[in-house]
Design a protein around this motif. Structure first.
Motif, PDB file in Angstrom:
ATOM      1  N   THR A 199       1.091  -1.432  -0.197  1.00  0.00           N
ATOM      2  CA  THR A 199       0.329   0.450   0.141  1.00  0.00           C
ATOM      3  C   THR A 199       1.094   0.937  -0.097  1.00  0.00           C
ATOM      4  O   THR A 199       0.212   2.241   0.590  1.00  0.00           O
ATOM      5  N   ILE A 200       2.155   1.143  -0.255  1.00  0.00           N
ATOM      6  CA  ILE A 200       2.890   2.543  -0.420  1.00  0.00           C
ATOM      7  C   ILE A 200       2.482   3.244  -1.580  1.00  0.00           C
ATOM      8  O   ILE A 200       2.372   2.884  -3.169  1.00  0.00           O
ATOM      9  N   ILE A 201       2.562   4.288  -1.290  1.00  0.00           N
ATOM     10  CA  ILE A 201       2.084   5.228  -2.838  1.00  0.00           C
ATOM     11  C   ILE A 201       3.068   6.464  -2.102  1.00  0.00           C
ATOM     12  O   ILE A 201       3.840   6.995  -1.471  1.00  0.00           O
ATOM     13  N   THR A 215       0.585   6.013   2.859  1.00  0.00           N
ATOM     14  CA  THR A 215       0.117   5.187   2.372  1.00  0.00           C
ATOM     15  C   THR A 215      -1.516   4.969   2.241  1.00  0.00           C
ATOM     16  O   THR A 215      -2.133   6.234   2.424  1.00  0.00           O
ATOM     17  N   GLY A 216      -2.681   3.956   1.193  1.00  0.00           N
ATOM     18  CA  GLY A 216      -3.618   4.103   1.351  1.00  0.00           C
ATOM     19  C   GLY A 216      -4.184   3.034   2.207  1.00  0.00           C
ATOM     20  O   GLY A 216      -3.462   1.737   2.113  1.00  0.00           O
ATOM     21  N   ARG A 217      -5.585   2.807   1.365  1.00  0.00           N
ATOM     22  CA  ARG A 217      -6.459   1.308   1.615  1.00  0.00           C
ATOM     23  C   ARG A 217      -6.064   0.399   0.661  1.00  0.00           C
ATOM     24  O   ARG A 217      -7.444   1.180   0.155  1.00  0.00           O
ATOM     25  N   HIS A 218      -5.513  -0.493   0.953  1.00  0.00           N
ATOM     26  CA  HIS A 218      -5.913  -0.893  -0.910  1.00  0.00           C
ATOM     27  C   HIS A 218      -7.092  -1.070  -0.716  1.00  0.00           C
ATOM     28  O   HIS A 218      -8.066  -1.085  -2.445  1.00  0.00           O
ATOM     29  N   ASP A 219      -7.706  -2.467  -0.387  1.00  0.00           N
ATOM     30  CA  ASP A 219      -8.826  -2.577  -1.066  1.00  0.00           C
ATOM     31  C   ASP A 219     -10.476  -1.635  -0.820  1.00  0.00           C
ATOM     32  O   ASP A 219     -10.799  -1.724  -2.133  1.00  0.00           O
ATOM     33  N   ALA A 220      -9.915  -0.915  -0.120  1.00  0.00           N
ATOM     34  CA  ALA A 220     -11.194   0.402  -0.741  1.00  0.00           C
ATOM     35  C   ALA A 220     -10.640   1.841  -2.098  1.00  0.00           C
ATOM     36  O   ALA A 220     -12.278   1.980  -2.391  1.00  0.00           O
ATOM     37  N   VAL A 221      -9.719   0.901  -2.647  1.00  0.00           N
ATOM     38  CA  VAL A 221      -9.723   1.465  -3.677  1.00  0.00           C
ATOM     39  C   VAL A 221     -10.137   1.350  -5.071  1.00  0.00           C
ATOM     40  O   VAL A 221     -10.890   1.814  -5.878  1.00  0.00           O
ATOM     41  N   ALA A 222     -10.410  -0.515  -4.941  1.00  0.00           N
ATOM     42  CA  ALA A 222     -11.039  -0.363  -6.048  1.00  0.00           C
ATOM     43  C   ALA A 222     -12.095  -0.663  -5.457  1.00  0.00           C
ATOM     44  O   ALA A 222     -13.135  -0.512  -6.486  1.00  0.00           O
ATOM     45  N   TRP A 223     -12.487  -0.309  -4.466  1.00  0.00           N
ATOM     46  CA  TRP A 223     -14.147  -0.942  -3.862  1.00  0.00           C
ATOM     47  C   TRP A 223     -14.881   0.339  -4.190  1.00  0.00           C
ATOM     48  O   TRP A 223     -16.083   0.267  -4.615  1.00  0.00           O
ATOM     49  N   GLY A 224     -13.609   1.372  -3.874  1.00  0.00           N
ATOM     50  CA  GLY A 224     -14.563   2.709  -4.047  1.00  0.00           C
ATOM     51  C   GLY A 224     -14.973   3.053  -5.588  1.00  0.00           C
ATOM     52  O   GLY A 224     -15.595   3.677  -5.904  1.00  0.00           O
ATOM     53  N   TYR A 225     -13.643   2.663  -6.557  1.00  0.00           N
ATOM     54  CA  TYR A 225     -14.012   2.449  -7.439  1.00  0.00           C
ATOM     55  C   TYR A 225     -14.804   2.230  -8.304  1.00  0.00           C
ATOM     56  O   TYR A 225     -15.908   2.146  -9.472  1.00  0.00           O
ATOM     57  N   ALA A 226     -15.161   0.974  -8.262  1.00  0.00           N
ATOM     58  CA  ALA A 226     -16.015   0.277  -8.642  1.00  0.00           C
ATOM     59  C   ALA A 226     -17.351   0.746  -8.259  1.00  0.00           C
ATOM     60  O   ALA A 226     -18.434   0.481  -9.040  1.00  0.00           O
ATOM     61  N   ARG A 227     -17.656   0.785  -7.583  1.00  0.00           N
ATOM     62  CA  ARG A 227     -18.774   1.835  -6.744  1.00  0.00           C
ATOM     63  C   ARG A 227     -19.235   2.462  -7.448  1.00  0.00           C
ATOM     64  O   ARG A 227     -20.359   3.380  -8.103  1.00  0.00           O
ATOM     65  N   ALA A 228     -18.239   3.375  -7.664  1.00  0.00           N
ATOM     66  CA  ALA A 228     -17.846   4.840  -8.534  1.00  0.00           C
ATOM     67  C   ALA A 228     -18.217   4.718  -9.123  1.00  0.00           C
ATOM     68  O   ALA A 228     -19.429   5.280 -10.490  1.00  0.00           O
ATOM     69  N   CYS A 229     -18.630   3.523 -11.066  1.00  0.00           N
ATOM     70  CA  CYS A 229     -18.007   3.061 -11.673  1.00  0.00           C
ATOM     71  C   CYS A 229     -19.149   2.397 -11.744  1.00  0.00           C
ATOM     72  O   CYS A 229     -20.138   2.761 -13.042  1.00  0.00           O
ATOM     73  N   SER A 230     -20.019   1.302 -10.769  1.00  0.00           N
ATOM     74  CA  SER A 230     -21.141   1.354 -10.948  1.00  0.00           C
ATOM     75  C   SER A 230     -22.144   1.666 -10.982  1.00  0.00           C
ATOM     76  O   SER A 230     -23.356   2.037 -11.574  1.00  0.00           O
ATOM     77  N   GLU A 231     -22.154   3.273 -10.084  1.00  0.00           N
ATOM     78  CA  GLU A 231     -23.146   4.732  -9.863  1.00  0.00           C
ATOM     79  C   GLU A 231     -23.033   5.418 -11.512  1.00  0.00           C
ATOM     80  O   GLU A 231     -24.091   6.024 -12.240  1.00  0.00           O
ATOM     81  N   MET A 232     -22.370   5.192 -12.623  1.00  0.00           N
ATOM     82  CA  MET A 232     -22.033   5.330 -13.730  1.00  0.00           C
ATOM     83  C   MET A 232     -22.755   4.984 -14.585  1.00  0.00           C
ATOM     84  O   MET A 232     -22.837   5.393 -16.109  1.00  0.00           O
TER      85      MET A 232
END
Lengths: 1003, 415, 113
Positions: free
Chosen positions: B78-80, B180-197
């Motif tokens: 999770t390093i950025i 750092t970031g929360r790795h799973d949340a990045v995938a989940w957050g993008y997935a949710r936003a894509c689904s919303e679009m």
């Protein structure tokens, strides 16, 4: 309350009383106790706080699956956070403190999280703390970090040591219960090399606790006899306190032996890490009991039923005076019977099944125990300790029928085989309907290097849940494993355990099955991480449908027990929520290690100065004695400079440079790579390896050579000497010797294997000293033994001979621009030769110099340094080394790569010298700015500095660097950037700053 | 879709959180899409998200063989950071890092980007010069880094042993806004936003073949049948070689295993990310309190997600020397991922020999930090058919020309 | 899903030692044909970079670095780590017996080319 019973305790020695402390309280226990048993014996049920809500936590289990009872063990250099009390053997003077609370275990401010837990469901942090932006890093996260974590962070260096060892065997048996011992007996009798590992200090597993009878004897006696028989077998090794942590490919197993955990500071290593290579692995790792999910199942005093039995039978500890047993299977009755036989009260057995039947149920009835069939627990009452349970219909929604006062609850939700080791390397699982558990699928085992099965499971670990079935299974599995290893099992009668007829268990994942959401938000699945039934259901509702999603979203099974208690229950709840079958939902990943392994054990003896191999030159001792400041070069340590009292490193370097240029300097050049290349085709081979021609080098002469990789980029350089018709000696850079030698062998063995060439890396066979400076020849002449005159030994020649009695080979080469001899002597003479040079050189002003002076002097001469002027993207043509590249050769390594258009382009950055307009030193790493910015808004560049020093010889800053079309731009003024902003102006000049004609080195 | 906020949580708490909707829909695939992205890891989902957000292309499906975010997105440390040496690397990683700064707000999903600072230790003089070079390059690239003294290193990370007997710390390259970031949340957050679009995230759907006509892609054969598309983006990391083969070309990538591990959680003792490249190890402490540890990769092709154990031992030796207090902590779990390495260890974001088929791969060990920037650049490439400035240098033909983007040149830096 | 570690065991065909991975150095694809001066850019690129990367049967180079020092070749499955055999590096293509063994173990295998 929990207390020590007056009688019994098969593992404790009442004659050996031990003293220990918990949170500063002085308590007593016995040898043979675990810390958990001793705490319970002292009525210390409350032992910690949970991760998220800081709820009170008590001891739940009696083995490595324990999620709650973790403590800080020891202090200072022996502080060990998160130590499981259930597997910590008690010793005299043990100190433990509880974790994750402030200010104290009993009164924890963090418990405020519990009161607002409704607002903190699974994944709440993904949905909030979003605004304002800076608050996450500065406000929310610090609070969360402080509240999370468990044990104390150690402050001191580890006071203990660790060691590692290798073991090899035909059959590795993991688990020293009756199944493992029986399997070992079968394999041992067949003559197999067998290694048996048991994580506990004692053998036998559950059978002696469960009162099993084997071949007419109590299980304990059978175990003792089996262990004695195995100890008598020459090919069998037994190792207790040794946990098999992981199974890796090709039969590699890692095991952690707790050598001195129970006797800290006795001089032995704390742990020994075993690296085992096994022909086959038999896992007889038993099974772990599952909790039941009812409201309040996390209140201290609620324990696993079989663990309650363990405490009573093994350590004579009663977890409570009045224990309600709640179960969905017959095994729970064993606990009720054991408690009653120990004289304790069992107010009720709450059995979720409508009509329990079987031998154990009959015995419980005969003892007059109250059995509440078809019932479940609606709720456990109590705060820091159970006070009562409310009973309801299992089939209902939780309406309370009765309330029973008690101070402990023993729960049994069935058993899950320990399949971790089976799964680590790819073994697959099947769902066992009868026992509601996953067990190894024998059709899909993990595979060995030959494609055969690597692991077999036996006994309870294979789903054979009763003693009689486990022994039969172990015998069969061991015989098959032995046969697969190409050995013949001896005919022997398999031991028979008395069969106890058990009624079928009934899977119960939520109690009662129709529980309301209020109840479900009080049903704990993962005690340590505070994951409840309602959290898993929330994850499913929100679309986190894969097990991995649910696990990560809720943190189920991610605590220090890695889900040993929670995974199957969580999976079942998820499957229900998704309206799917459990096997369809699948399992979570079983990642090694089985239980956590101390990092120190994984690092082993490699600590401190020897944490990596250390290479020393023969003169290393002298350097140390003479105050050298070292720098690491690969695994070598080389003197950077030899500072004198009161000198900075910079001053020392300047002194060394000036002395070498004006008098005499000695450099320990032993680390320089030396590779002999010999054979009829050696010349042809070297012509392929070097960009220049080496085959034409006359015997007795030296030539500078460059090596490139196939891409064309410079990889190494050095002087090559022709020793005789068929022999060349190739010098490489200090860091490059092993790499270049491997590179040579690669080509010789894999590409030109019909060429007759031999190589030998003789780097460490010779000590080498550079004798440098105007007085160099005088020193050698004083030592005497060979002619080192200009005529006898001109520049770029070499000769064998003796100097001062030392056998040596003298190369007339120079990396400093001074009169210079590099003298190689056999390594065993290195130290003496070095000292002889110093002694004889005193009158000529001799001083040692280090790598930094070497760097400065070569930069003054405009010599390139691999790693400074090159970085893996630089080709010889960039450095003006075209003269060292043969135009005539049809092929050499790198030639084709250099023909690619980006490398052959005239637009490349090329080597020039720089002189600042103000005489200052250009900052290391600076880039040469160009006007404008690129399409990504980055400032344009046109070059960079590669070497930059203050020259004590010229008394000003000098530099080399790469500049776009550099050699065409002599006299131009360019600007180097600085990190603070602003630039340094410098003029483009020839990179040779000192003695351009080479008069000094040729004298 | 309901917005996430503290008020939403409070509202839901009153009904025991029974009112939350699915974070993303799980639809059956349509017959055809304007664009299909193969691979619902971070990079694939981010590509889809920016296709919709930046380019208005929303008739998009993201197809995933397993579960979204189940590959390297959920298996890294999770390093950025963006303190890269070469211009093109620094540009895309800095774009990525800056997108991370506001990603939680953009996605309305807390990805817990925490700019706690990333420190890369210099433990040889050679490494000092390498990082000074990076610092100078970064100054011109608009990436904020600085080279700091050993004393400052110790202040920023008191548990660090700067006076080790073998590799004393000589300084460090410090990027304060890395983290750092929360790795799973990045995938989940993008997935949710894509689904919303209105995009379709299709999980458990394996691509079995790529169909084309006249040199142009027309769709993919999948375990759920043929799905047509006008444009295809392959974003499958370790499995890029297989997909490229289906699309009829070979990629200059090799799949190797990379490993990581975490310790049991302890109370906070380390607020920053430390990378020690000379000794091959890096470590940070997660919000849960676990020490998150990573090391080097193997040198052989491997699709098993099981790396060589001796790398774990080497990494731990290095880190115990660097952080002596961790010796008595315990390894809690250890895992591997399959990473795709190119000839210069830099990624490929490129057109391919097949028309309208684009590839994004080769992130090696550096993928997580690049997710938003990679998605941004890939979306631009797919939308316009030509790379924008961020992706321009990362084409797959650079190897033929010898036009390397080599980051290892600085000081053997692991990504 | 499994995930752990490996520690390969390969038999050195020269010295007969079953060598653990820590004794060996990996060297990627075996049976490479070198393209030097005179080759096209495409050939050179394919030789240098477009190495085989199969999920399945793979032929690769290993050196018994901390043993006899010899390079040898191994046929190994990259998806299961099964080793079909090792053989000396001084051959142009895999030996027939290893090919047969692979075909027996992997009927779907398309062959080494």
């Amino acid at each position: 309350m929990s207390t020590r019973l007056a009688k019994g305790g098969r593992l404790i020695d009442r004659a050996a009383a031990l003293e220990f402390s918990f949170n500063g309280k002085r308590l007593k226990g016995y040898r043979g106790d675990t810390l958990a048993a001793a705490l319970l014996a002292n009525d210390q049920m409350l032992v910690g706080r949970s991760f998220k809500y800081h709820r009170p936590r008590g001891i739940v289990a009696a083995g490595p699956e324990e999620p709650n009872a973790l403590v800080n063990l020891g202090s200072g250099g022996r502080l060990e956070p998160n130590q499981r009390t259930t597997v910590t053997e008690l010793f005299d003077g043990l100190e433990a403190t509880s974790q994750n609370h402030w200010p104290s275990l009993e009164y924890d401010v963090g418990v405020v999280n519990n009161y607002v837990s409704r607002f903190l469901p699974a994944g709440f942090y993904y949905k909030t703390f979003i605004h304002p932006r800076s608050f996450w890093k500065h406000v929310f996260e610090p609070v969360i970090r402080q509240s999370a974590g468990l044990g104390k962070a150690p402050k001191d260096r580890d006071a203990d040591r660790y060691e590692q060892a290798y073991a090899f065997c035909d059959l590795l048996v993991v688990g020293g219960g009756i199944a493992g011992l029986q399997a070992a007996l079968v394999a041992g009798r067949a003559g197999a090399r067998v290694l048996v590992l048991e994580q506990n200090a004692h053998w036998g597993g559950r059978a002696p606790v469960d009162g099993d009878v084997i071949d007419g004897k109590p299980a304990g006696q059978w175990v003792d006899e089996a262990v004695a028989a195995l100890e008598g077998m020459e090919t069998v090794t037994l190792r207790a306190r040794c946990m098999a942590a992981g199974v890796y490919d090709h039969g590699y197993v890692l095991a952690d032996e707790k050598v001195a955990d129970h006797a800290p500071g006795d001089g032995r290593p704390k742990h020994r890490l075993w690296r085992i290579r096994a022909g086959k692995i038999l896992t007889a790792t038993g099974a772990i009991e599952r909790p039941l999910s009812f409201a309040g199942n996390d209140i201290p005093g609620v324990m696993l039923a079989a663990s309650v039995r363990d405490y009573v039978v093994n350590w004579a500890v009663s977890p409570g005076d009045r224990t309600v047993v709640v179960t969905n299977n017959d095994d729970g009755y064993r606990t009720a019977i054991a408690l009653r036989e120990a004289g304790l009260a069992v107010p009720a057995i709450v059995d979720a099944r409508a009509s329990p039947a079987g031998d154990l149920v009959a015995r419980a009835r005969a003892l007059g125990l109250r059995i509440e069939a078809g019932r479940g627990i609606a709720k456990v009452k109590g705060g820091k300790r159970v006070t009562s349970v409310a009973i309801c219909l299992q089939a209902g929604e939780g309406a309370v029928i009765d309330e029973i006062a008690c101070d402990a609850v023993a729960m049994s939700g069935g058993w899950s085989p320990v399949v971790h080791l089976w799964s680590h390397c790819g073994g697959k699982l099947i769902w066992d309907m009868e026992h509601a558990c996953f067990r190894p699928d024998p059709a899909r085992p993990p595979l060995n290097h030959d494609g055969g099965a690597l692991v077999v499971a036996a006994g309870a670990a294979n789903g054979a849940m009763t003693a009689d079935a486990a022994l039969l299974d172990a015998t069969a599995q061991a015989e098959a494993a032995v046969a697969a290893l190409g050995m013949k099992p001896k005919k022997a009668k398999a031991p028979l355990a008395e069969a106890v007829v058990e009624g079928p268990m009934e899977a119960v994942w939520i109690m009662p099955q129709g529980a309301s959401i209020e109840l479900k938000s009080k049903m704990w699945l993962d005690y340590q991480n505070d994951v409840k039934v309602s959290d898993v259901q929330l994850a499913a509702r929100e679309g986190y449908e894969s097990v991995e999603h649910t696990k990560r979203y809720t943190t189920l099974g991610m605590a220090t027990d890695q889900g040993k208690l929670s995974n199957i229950n969580g999976l079942a709840v998820l499957a229900q929520a998704l309206n799917e079958d459990i096997p369809q939902v699948g399992t979570t990943t079983f990642r090694p290690p089985y239980t956590p392994v101390t990092l120190g054990a994984l690092a082993g003896e490699a600590r401190g100065e020897i944490f990596q191999p250390l290479r020393r030159t023969p003169m290393h001792g002298w350097h140390e004695k003479n105050g050298a400041y070292f720098e690491p070069v690969g695994l070598w340590r080389r003197p950077y400079c030899f500072p004198r009292a009161g000198e900075t490193h910079e001053q020392a370097v300047h002194r060394e440079v000036v002395n070498t240029r004006t008098a005499l300097g000695l450099l320990d050049a032993s680390t320089l790579g030396k590779i002999i290349v010999k054979g009829p085709d050696a010349g042809k081979f070297l012509d392929m390896l070097y960009t220049g021609v080496m085959s034409t080098l006359p015997v007795g002469k030296c030539r500078y050579g460059l090596m490139c990789n196939e891409q064309g980029f410079l990889s190494d350089d050095g002087v090559v000497a022709r020793i005789d018709e068929e022999t060349w000696l190739c010098h490489t850079t200090s860091g490059g010797a092993d790499r270049i030698h491997a590179w040579m062998e690669d080509w010789l063995q894999c590409e030109w294997w019909d060429w007759q060439v031999y190589t030998a890396n003789v780097t460490e066979q010779y000590a080498q000293v550079a004798v440098v400076g105007p007085n160099a020849r005088k020193l050698l002449e004083k030592l005497g033994g060979m002619d080192v005159s200009k005529e006898a030994l001109p520049f770029m020649a070499w000769a064998d001979g003796t100097l001062g009695g030392f056998p040596c080979r003298v190369y007339r080469i120079s990396f400093s621009g001074e009169l210079s001899y590099e003298i190689a002597v056999p390594a065993s003479h290195g130290a003496a030769f070095w000292e002889a040079l110093h002694a004889a050189g005193a009158e000529f002003g001799v001083m040692p110099y280090g790598t930094e002076a070497l760097h400065v002097m070569r930069a003054e001469k405009g010599f390139i340094m691999i790693g400074d002027e090159t970085d893996g993207t630089v080709i010889p043509q960039d450095l003006g080394l075209d003269w060292a590249i043969s135009k005539k050769k049809a092929d050499f390594l790198g030639k084709r790569g250099q023909q690619r258009n980006f490398l052959a382009s005239g637009e490349r950055w090329k080597l020039v010298g720089f002189e600042t307009l103000d005489g200052s030193v250009i900052p290391d790493g600076a880039y040469i700015v160009a006007s404008g910015a690129n399409a990504n808004g980055q400032g344009n560049t046109q070059g960079r500095v590669t070497s930059t020093y203050y020259s004590p010889t010229l008394k000003k800053g000098i530099a080399m660097g790469l500049l776009h079309r550099g050699p065409e731009r002599m006299g131009d003024v360019v600007e180097f950037n600085t990190v603070k902003g602003g630039t340094v102006k410098a003029r483009v000049v020839d990179p040779v700053f000192y003695d351009k004609e080479g008069e000094k080195q040729n004298v | 879709m309901k917005r996430y906020s503290v008020f939403a949580i409070a509202r839901e708490a009153l009904r025991h959180h029974t009112g939350w909707e699915r974070a993303w829909k799980s639809p059956e695939p349509k017959k055809e899409y304007d664009a299909i992205i193969v691979g619902a890891g971070g990079h694939g989902l981010a590509t889809a998200y920016y296709l919709g957000k930046n380019h208005g292309i929303r008739n998009v499906a993201i197809i995933e063989k397993g579960w979204l975010g189940g590959g390297n997105t959920g298996r890294n440390t999770t390093i950025i950071r963006s303190n890269y040496l070469q211009d093109s690397s620094a540009a895309i990683y800095e774009k990525s890092r800056s997108l991370y700064e506001t990603l939680s707000q953009d996605l309305n999903y807390n990805v817990m980007f925490s700019p706690r600072g990333v420190m890369m230790l210099a433990q040889t003089h050679h490494e000092v010069r390498g990082y000074l070079r990076t610092a100078h390059a970064n100054a011109l690239q608009g990436v904020q880094t600085e080279f700091i003294t050993p004393q400052r290193v110790k202040e920023l990370c008191p548990i660090l042993n700067i006076d080790g007997p073998r590799y004393p710390v000589l300084g460090a390259l410090w990027q304060a806004r890395g983290g750092t970031g929360r790795h799973d949340a990045v995938a989940w957050g993008y997935a949710r936003a894509c689904s919303e679009m209105g995009m379709d995230v299709i999980q458990q759907c394996e691509v079995k073949g790529v169909r084309s006509e006249n040199g142009k892609v027309t769709g993919v054969e999948t375990s759920k049948g043929f799905i047509g598309c006008r444009k295809l983006g392959i974003v499958v990391a370790g499995h890029s070689g297989q997909l490229a083969e289906m699309a009829g070309f070979r990629l200059p990538v090799e799949a190797v295993a990379l490993q990581a591990l975490v310790s049991e959680p302890i109370k906070p003792c380390m607020d920053i990310v430390v990378m020690a490249n000379t000794v091959h190890g890096y470590m940070s402490q997660s919000d849960k309190g676990e020490m998150v540890i990573g090391g080097g990769t193997d040198g052989f092709n491997n699709y098993t997600q099981r790396g060589s154990f001796h790398h774990i031992e080497e990494t731990l030796r290095a880190l115990i020397e660097t952080f002596p207090i961790i010796s008595r902590l315990k390894m809690l779990r250890q895992w591997g991922g399959i990473v795709d390495m190119t000839g210069d260890r830099s990624p490929i974001i490129s057109k391919t020999p097949l028309g309208n088929c684009f590839i994004n791969c080769g992130w090696g060990t550096g993928g997580f930090k690049a997710i938003p920037g990679s998605g941004w650049a890939m979306a631009e490439l797919m939308a316009k058919g030509e790379p924008g400035p961020l992706a321009a240098e990362f084409d797959m033909w650079r190897f033929k020309e010898g036009r390397f983007i080599d980051e290892s040149v600085a000081a053997g830096v692991a990504h | 899903m499994e995930t752990g570690c490996n520690m390969l065991l390969l038999e050195c065909p020269y010295c007969g030692v079953k060598a653990e991975e820590t004794e060996l150095s990996p060297g990627y694809e075996a049976h490479l044909k070198r393209f030097g001066p005179g080759s096209t850019d495409e050939e050179f690129e394919a030789y240098m970079f477009a190495r085989k990367n199969p999920k399945g049967v793979h032929f690769e180079r290993w050196r018994h670095t901390y043993g006899c020092g010899k390079w040898f070749l191994a046929a190994r499955c990259t998806a299961t780590l099964e080793v079909f055999g090792t053989y000396p590096a001084q051959v142009g293509e895999p030996p027939a017996d290893i090919i047969e063994k692979i075909k027996a173990r992997r009927p779907d295998w398309k062959g080494y080319k």
